[in-house]
Motif scaffolding. Structure first.
Motif, PDB file in Angstrom:
ATOM      1  N   VAL A 143       0.842  -1.204   0.000  1.00 53.11           N
ATOM      2  CA  VAL A 143       0.000   0.000   0.000  1.00 53.11           C
ATOM      3  C   VAL A 143       0.877   1.254   0.000  1.00 53.11           C
ATOM      4  O   VAL A 143       0.603   2.219  -0.717  1.00 53.11           O
ATOM      5  N   LEU A 144       1.958   1.230   0.797  1.00 53.96           N
ATOM      6  CA  LEU A 144       2.892   2.352   0.816  1.00 53.96           C
ATOM      7  C   LEU A 144       3.536   2.536  -0.550  1.00 53.96           C
ATOM      8  O   LEU A 144       3.714   3.667  -1.026  1.00 53.96           O
ATOM      9  N   GLN A 145       3.865   1.424  -1.198  1.00 60.80           N
ATOM     10  CA  GLN A 145       4.464   1.483  -2.531  1.00 60.80           C
ATOM     11  C   GLN A 145       3.502   2.124  -3.521  1.00 60.80           C
ATOM     12  O   GLN A 145       3.904   2.944  -4.358  1.00 60.80           O
ATOM     13  N   LEU A 146       2.231   1.772  -3.442  1.00 55.39           N
ATOM     14  CA  LEU A 146       1.229   2.370  -4.318  1.00 55.39           C
ATOM     15  C   LEU A 146       1.108   3.863  -4.052  1.00 55.39           C
ATOM     16  O   LEU A 146       0.988   4.673  -4.985  1.00 55.39           O
ATOM     17  N   LEU A 149       3.918   5.655  -5.758  1.00 55.97           N
ATOM     18  CA  LEU A 149       3.751   5.743  -7.208  1.00 55.97           C
ATOM     19  C   LEU A 149       2.774   6.845  -7.598  1.00 55.97           C
ATOM     20  O   LEU A 149       2.891   7.446  -8.666  1.00 55.97           O
ATOM     21  N   THR A 150       1.801   7.108  -6.741  1.00 57.38           N
ATOM     22  CA  THR A 150       0.763   8.071  -7.097  1.00 57.38           C
ATOM     23  C   THR A 150       1.020   9.474  -6.547  1.00 57.38           C
ATOM     24  O   THR A 150       0.530  10.452  -7.110  1.00 57.38           O
ATOM     25  N   ASN A 151       1.777   9.583  -5.446  1.00 61.26           N
ATOM     26  CA  ASN A 151       1.891  10.875  -4.776  1.00 61.26           C
ATOM     27  C   ASN A 151       3.299  11.451  -4.730  1.00 61.26           C
ATOM     28  O   ASN A 151       3.459  12.612  -4.339  1.00 61.26           O
ATOM     29  N   GLN A 152       4.320  10.678  -5.087  1.00 67.52           N
ATOM     30  CA  GLN A 152       5.675  11.182  -5.011  1.00 67.52           C
ATOM     31  C   GLN A 152       6.218  11.510  -6.393  1.00 67.52           C
ATOM     32  O   GLN A 152       5.830  10.909  -7.390  1.00 67.52           O
ATOM     33  N   SER A 153       7.150  12.450  -6.423  1.00 66.99           N
ATOM     34  CA  SER A 153       7.816  12.798  -7.679  1.00 66.99           C
ATOM     35  C   SER A 153       8.749  11.656  -8.080  1.00 66.99           C
ATOM     36  O   SER A 153       9.037  10.756  -7.296  1.00 66.99           O
ATOM     37  N   THR A 154       9.232  11.715  -9.322  1.00 70.22           N
ATOM     38  CA  THR A 154      10.099  10.639  -9.808  1.00 70.22           C
ATOM     39  C   THR A 154      11.389  10.545  -8.982  1.00 70.22           C
ATOM     40  O   THR A 154      11.840   9.441  -8.663  1.00 70.22           O
ATOM     41  N   HIS A 155      11.985  11.700  -8.628  1.00 67.54           N
ATOM     42  CA  HIS A 155      13.241  11.623  -7.879  1.00 67.54           C
ATOM     43  C   HIS A 155      13.005  11.175  -6.441  1.00 67.54           C
ATOM     44  O   HIS A 155      13.870  10.539  -5.842  1.00 67.54           O
ATOM     45  N   GLN A 156      11.822  11.441  -5.870  1.00 70.63           N
ATOM     46  CA  GLN A 156      11.511  10.911  -4.546  1.00 70.63           C
ATOM     47  C   GLN A 156      11.334   9.401  -4.602  1.00 70.63           C
ATOM     48  O   GLN A 156      11.786   8.672  -3.715  1.00 70.63           O
ATOM     49  N   LEU A 188       9.486   1.497 -11.008  1.00 68.97           N
ATOM     50  CA  LEU A 188       9.107   2.740 -10.339  1.00 68.97           C
ATOM     51  C   LEU A 188       8.062   3.536 -11.115  1.00 68.97           C
ATOM     52  O   LEU A 188       7.745   4.670 -10.757  1.00 68.97           O
ATOM     53  N   GLY A 189       7.545   2.953 -12.192  1.00 70.05           N
ATOM     54  CA  GLY A 189       6.488   3.608 -12.944  1.00 70.05           C
ATOM     55  C   GLY A 189       6.937   4.818 -13.724  1.00 70.05           C
ATOM     56  O   GLY A 189       6.208   5.808 -13.800  1.00 70.05           O
ATOM     57  N   MET A 190       8.136   4.758 -14.296  1.00 67.61           N
ATOM     58  CA  MET A 190       8.640   5.887 -15.069  1.00 67.61           C
ATOM     59  C   MET A 190       9.342   5.398 -16.326  1.00 67.61           C
ATOM     60  O   MET A 190       9.722   4.236 -16.426  1.00 67.61           O
ATOM     61  N   LYS A 191       9.520   6.307 -17.286  1.00 66.11           N
ATOM     62  CA  LYS A 191      10.242   5.985 -18.503  1.00 66.11           C
ATOM     63  C   LYS A 191      11.744   6.070 -18.246  1.00 66.11           C
ATOM     64  O   LYS A 191      12.188   6.728 -17.302  1.00 66.11           O
ATOM     65  N   VAL A 226      12.550  11.843   0.925  1.00 62.43           N
ATOM     66  CA  VAL A 226      11.458  10.886   0.759  1.00 62.43           C
ATOM     67  C   VAL A 226      10.285  11.244   1.662  1.00 62.43           C
ATOM     68  O   VAL A 226       9.118  11.066   1.299  1.00 62.43           O
ATOM     69  N   ARG A 227      10.588  11.783   2.844  1.00 59.49           N
ATOM     70  CA  ARG A 227       9.503  12.197   3.754  1.00 59.49           C
ATOM     71  C   ARG A 227       8.812  13.468   3.297  1.00 59.49           C
ATOM     72  O   ARG A 227       7.821  13.887   3.882  1.00 59.49           O
ATOM     73  N   GLY A 228       9.357  14.104   2.242  1.00 56.80           N
ATOM     74  CA  GLY A 228       8.686  15.278   1.703  1.00 56.80           C
ATOM     75  C   GLY A 228       9.382  16.581   1.979  1.00 56.80           C
ATOM     76  O   GLY A 228       8.881  17.632   1.571  1.00 56.80           O
ATOM     77  N   GLY A 229      10.538  16.545   2.655  1.00 58.57           N
ATOM     78  CA  GLY A 229      11.245  17.781   2.956  1.00 58.57           C
ATOM     79  C   GLY A 229      12.486  17.929   2.100  1.00 58.57           C
ATOM     80  O   GLY A 229      13.506  17.315   2.376  1.00 58.57           O
TER      81      GLY A 229
END
Length: 255
Positions: A143-146, A149-156, A188-191, A226-229
């Motif tokens: 669930v955290l992984q999902l 994929l939906t809420n974090q930027s590619t570099h995060q 990671l869901g990216m090109k 990764v925590r958003g800061g």
């Protein structure tokens, strides 16, 4: 038959979420009939629809789970490395393997046949409850992984993936990636070109990539990212000409 593991194998097994909190004696009991298998890159471990009569723990290397798409390409489902287990859920529900599994980079695996493993659980009900709790923890991780994929930027996302390969609380580390970085990009869901840009952005956080070796000089900064800061400024559009081993990725098509 009692299974005797090397100290290294025991250390890896204790990292496997399925076996969290189990003693060495309990691990040996569950591993009756388990055996090591060394597989070169390209080995198919099982195919979709085959009987799910075993599951695996990765001791070294990389394994991919995938489905075959109608156009003949592969659709990545999962990517696993040292300390990961896979195919245990399929073994429990006895519905057959829902995906294909192949070795992405030369791998050393511990193969657990289903029959002795399930027999041990039938004989020791307390173990069943323990493994059920551990499976619940694995579901929470998915669930955290999902969410990533939906809420974090590619570099995060890439930072989180790199951190998952590092020891907990370490200040710095060096990790090895599969030579085919398209696998990680798909995971990671990216090109591939997005992967390259994300890796370049992480230079500001002490990340240096040399071919398939990644040096992480400031893991606390990555954890904060990764925590958003984002405590450090990021280049708006970083150049990629200096990233060794990554340019080839961005020019290749997704598989």
């Amino acid at each position: 038959m009692t299974v005797r593991f090397t100290r290294e194998t025991l250390r890896i097994l204790h990292q496997v979420p399925l076996f969290t909190g189990l003693t060495e004696e309990t691990l040996a009991l569950l591993a009756r009939g388990a055996h090591e298998r060394c597989c070169p890159r390209g080995t198919r471990l099982f195919a979709q629809g085959e009987p799910a009569d075993r599951f695996f723990v990765v001791l070294d290397g990389w394994v991919k789970l995938y489905r075959d798409s109608p156009d003949g390409s592969e659709c990545m489902v999962g990517l696993f490395t040292r300390g990961d287990s896979f195919a245990e859920a399929a073994m429990f529900d006895r519905q057959g393997f829902p995906v294909n599994a192949g070795v992405a980079e030369d791998a050393r695996l511990l193969v657990f046949p289903a029959e002795p493993f399930l027999d041990t659980l039938h004989e020791h009900h307390g173990l069943t409850l323990n493994l059920l709790a551990n499976l619940t923890g694995m579901l929470r991780a998915l669930v955290l992984q999902l969410d990533q994929l939906t809420n974090q930027s590619t570099h995060q996302r890439l930072a989180a993936f790199l951190l998952s390969l590092c020891p907990d609380d370490a200040p710095r580390a060096t990790v090895s990636l599969p030579c085919d970085k398209m696998l990680i990009a798909a995971r990671l869901g990216m090109k591939p070109e997005s992967f390259s840009r994300a890796m370049a952005r992480l230079r500001a956080f002490g990340v240096r990539c040399e071919r398939n070796c990644v040096h992480l000089e400031d893991l606390p900064a990555l954890r904060q990212l990764v925590r958003g800061g984002e405590s450090r400024p990021l280049p708006a559009c970083p150049g990629l000409s200096g990233s060794r081993g990554l340019d080839a990725v961005s020019s290749r098509p997704m598989t």
